[in-house]
Design an enzyme around this catalytic site. Structure first.
Site, PDB file in Angstrom:
ATOM      1  N   SER A 101       0.817  -1.164   0.093  1.00 50.30           N
ATOM      2  CA  SER A 101       0.068   0.129   0.135  1.00 50.30           C
ATOM      3  C   SER A 101       0.957   1.115   0.102  1.00 50.30           C
ATOM      4  O   SER A 101       2.023   1.325   0.605  1.00 50.30           O
ATOM      5  CB  SER A 101      -0.885  -0.113   1.368  1.00 50.30           C
ATOM      6  OG  SER A 101      -1.601   1.124   1.339  1.00 50.30           O
ATOM      7  N   HIS A 102       0.226   2.245  -0.898  1.00 49.23           N
ATOM      8  CA  HIS A 102       0.895   3.579  -0.760  1.00 49.23           C
ATOM      9  C   HIS A 102       0.199   4.740   0.327  1.00 49.23           C
ATOM     10  O   HIS A 102       0.633   5.711   0.313  1.00 49.23           O
ATOM     11  CB  HIS A 102       1.095   4.222  -2.095  1.00 49.23           C
ATOM     12  CG  HIS A 102       2.129   3.350  -2.969  1.00 49.23           C
ATOM     13  ND1 HIS A 102       3.291   3.976  -3.136  1.00 49.23           N
ATOM     14  CD2 HIS A 102       2.242   2.136  -3.336  1.00 49.23           C
ATOM     15  CE1 HIS A 102       4.053   3.244  -3.909  1.00 49.23           C
ATOM     16  NE2 HIS A 102       3.573   2.060  -4.053  1.00 49.23           N
ATOM     17  N   ASP A 141      -7.576  -4.265   0.378  1.00 49.68           N
ATOM     18  CA  ASP A 141      -8.548  -3.312  -0.248  1.00 49.68           C
ATOM     19  C   ASP A 141      -9.884  -3.255   0.333  1.00 49.68           C
ATOM     20  O   ASP A 141     -10.400  -4.120   1.076  1.00 49.68           O
ATOM     21  CB  ASP A 141      -8.840  -3.958  -1.623  1.00 49.68           C
ATOM     22  CG  ASP A 141      -9.675  -2.909  -2.524  1.00 49.68           C
ATOM     23  OD1 ASP A 141      -8.813  -1.963  -2.779  1.00 49.68           O
ATOM     24  OD2 ASP A 141     -10.584  -3.019  -3.085  1.00 49.68           O
ATOM     25  N   PHE A 146      -8.510   8.515   8.708  1.00 43.75           N
ATOM     26  CA  PHE A 146      -8.307   8.896   7.484  1.00 43.75           C
ATOM     27  C   PHE A 146      -9.423   8.458   6.450  1.00 43.75           C
ATOM     28  O   PHE A 146     -10.325   7.726   6.960  1.00 43.75           O
ATOM     29  CB  PHE A 146      -6.964   8.282   7.004  1.00 43.75           C
ATOM     30  CG  PHE A 146      -7.142   6.741   6.914  1.00 43.75           C
ATOM     31  CD1 PHE A 146      -7.467   5.981   5.854  1.00 43.75           C
ATOM     32  CD2 PHE A 146      -6.440   5.989   8.067  1.00 43.75           C
ATOM     33  CE1 PHE A 146      -7.660   4.695   5.983  1.00 43.75           C
ATOM     34  CE2 PHE A 146      -6.512   4.571   8.342  1.00 43.75           C
ATOM     35  CZ  PHE A 146      -7.054   3.910   7.115  1.00 43.75           C
ATOM     36  N   GLY A 147      -9.620   8.912   5.397  1.00 47.05           N
ATOM     37  CA  GLY A 147     -10.720   8.525   4.646  1.00 47.05           C
ATOM     38  C   GLY A 147     -11.910   9.104   5.132  1.00 47.05           C
ATOM     39  O   GLY A 147     -11.962  10.105   5.348  1.00 47.05           O
ATOM     40  N   HIS A 193     -12.943  -2.920  10.486  1.00 44.51           N
ATOM     41  CA  HIS A 193     -13.020  -3.756   9.520  1.00 44.51           C
ATOM     42  C   HIS A 193     -11.791  -4.584   9.160  1.00 44.51           C
ATOM     43  O   HIS A 193     -11.843  -5.684   9.035  1.00 44.51           O
ATOM     44  CB  HIS A 193     -13.682  -3.392   7.992  1.00 44.51           C
ATOM     45  CG  HIS A 193     -13.032  -1.997   7.642  1.00 44.51           C
ATOM     46  ND1 HIS A 193     -13.000  -0.949   8.490  1.00 44.51           N
ATOM     47  CD2 HIS A 193     -12.616  -1.800   6.339  1.00 44.51           C
ATOM     48  CE1 HIS A 193     -12.244   0.157   8.079  1.00 44.51           C
ATOM     49  NE2 HIS A 193     -12.014  -0.619   6.657  1.00 44.51           N
ATOM     50  N   ARG A 194     -10.831  -3.666   9.349  1.00 42.12           N
ATOM     51  CA  ARG A 194      -9.316  -4.011   9.193  1.00 42.12           C
ATOM     52  C   ARG A 194      -8.905  -4.936  10.343  1.00 42.12           C
ATOM     53  O   ARG A 194      -8.515  -5.944   9.995  1.00 42.12           O
ATOM     54  CB  ARG A 194      -8.452  -2.968   8.910  1.00 42.12           C
ATOM     55  CG  ARG A 194      -6.966  -3.473   8.424  1.00 42.12           C
ATOM     56  CD  ARG A 194      -6.386  -2.063   7.870  1.00 42.12           C
ATOM     57  NE  ARG A 194      -7.167  -1.547   6.629  1.00 42.12           N
ATOM     58  CZ  ARG A 194      -7.689  -0.397   6.733  1.00 42.12           C
ATOM     59  NH1 ARG A 194      -7.873   0.498   7.890  1.00 42.12           N
ATOM     60  NH2 ARG A 194      -8.348   0.086   5.704  1.00 42.12           N
TER      61      ARG A 194
END
Length: 211
Positions: A23-24, A84, A170-171, A198-199
């Site tokens: 991931s970036h 993702d 974030f997001g 969720h992660r």
């Protein structure tokens, strides 16, 4: 879950050592580092290795995670982990879904406030009585250089709020209120938020299976 259809007893274990985080997104990398820190894994980000970002043309979270993990494993020669994830809004038939980041794209990079505003406007256009149920999904793909892949999918349910609340995370975190809580992900400190996500749900499955 195995990406190759293996029976559960054939899931491949992950040995301690270097692991590429494909991931970036620095926010994601920080969360993943915190989640794998206790297991003797040495995380290296794809950005630190100067690995390119592959084209994510899958039709599901799992497919896109696998594309990223396979690419990083092929290019680095190391086991790679890709995530993702996205926001799925019931009133929008699951959108933005796999296009969650796209809703925030601008010519100058991602603008998450723009993305949140688009989601809010799309829900509001459905009518004032539209339910605001939503959930985050995270698919994790773990790929070895020989092509073997294991994958896991996690989820957290909640409600959308407007205006966004909080400067953390974030997001879309500032507009997401997880079920059973009175503060958004954007209002929570990382150590409070991380276990609820969720992660984290996907990671609990990964840890139980491969570590």
């Amino acid at each position: 879950m195995s990406g190759e259809g293996d029976a559960p007893q054939e899931i491949r274990k992950l040995a301690p050592g270097k692991l590429v985080i494909a991931s970036h997104n620095e926010g994601k990398v920080r969360e993943i580092r915190a989640l794998i820190a206790p297991y003797g894994i040495e995380p290296i980000s794809a950005k630190a290795l100067d690995l390119p970002e592959p084209v994510e043309n899958g039709t599901s979270f799992v497919a896109n995670a696998e594309i990223k993990a396979r690419s990083a494993a092929d290019l680095s020669g190391l086991v790679a982990l890709a995530d993702d994830s996205g926001l799925c809004v019931d009133a929008l038939d699951g959108a933005p879904g796999i296009f969650t980041a796209d809703w925030a794209e601008t010519p100058d990079g991602r603008d998450w406030m723009l993305g949140m505003r688009k989601v809010e406007q799309a829900v509001a256009a459905k009518g004032p009585d539209m339910p605001r149920d939503a959930h985050f999904v995270c698919a994790l793909a773990l790929a070895w250089p020989d092509g073997h892949v294991e994958w896991f999918e996690g989820r957290v349910d909640g409600q959308l709020v407007w205006p966004p609340r909080g400067e953390n995370g974030f997001g879309y975190d500032p507009m997401f209120l997880p079920d059973g809580h009175d503060r958004t992900f954007g209002e929570m400190e990382p150590d409070e938020k991380t276990p609820l996500t969720h992660r984290a749900d996907a990671f609990r499955q990964l840890v139980a299976a491969v570590l």
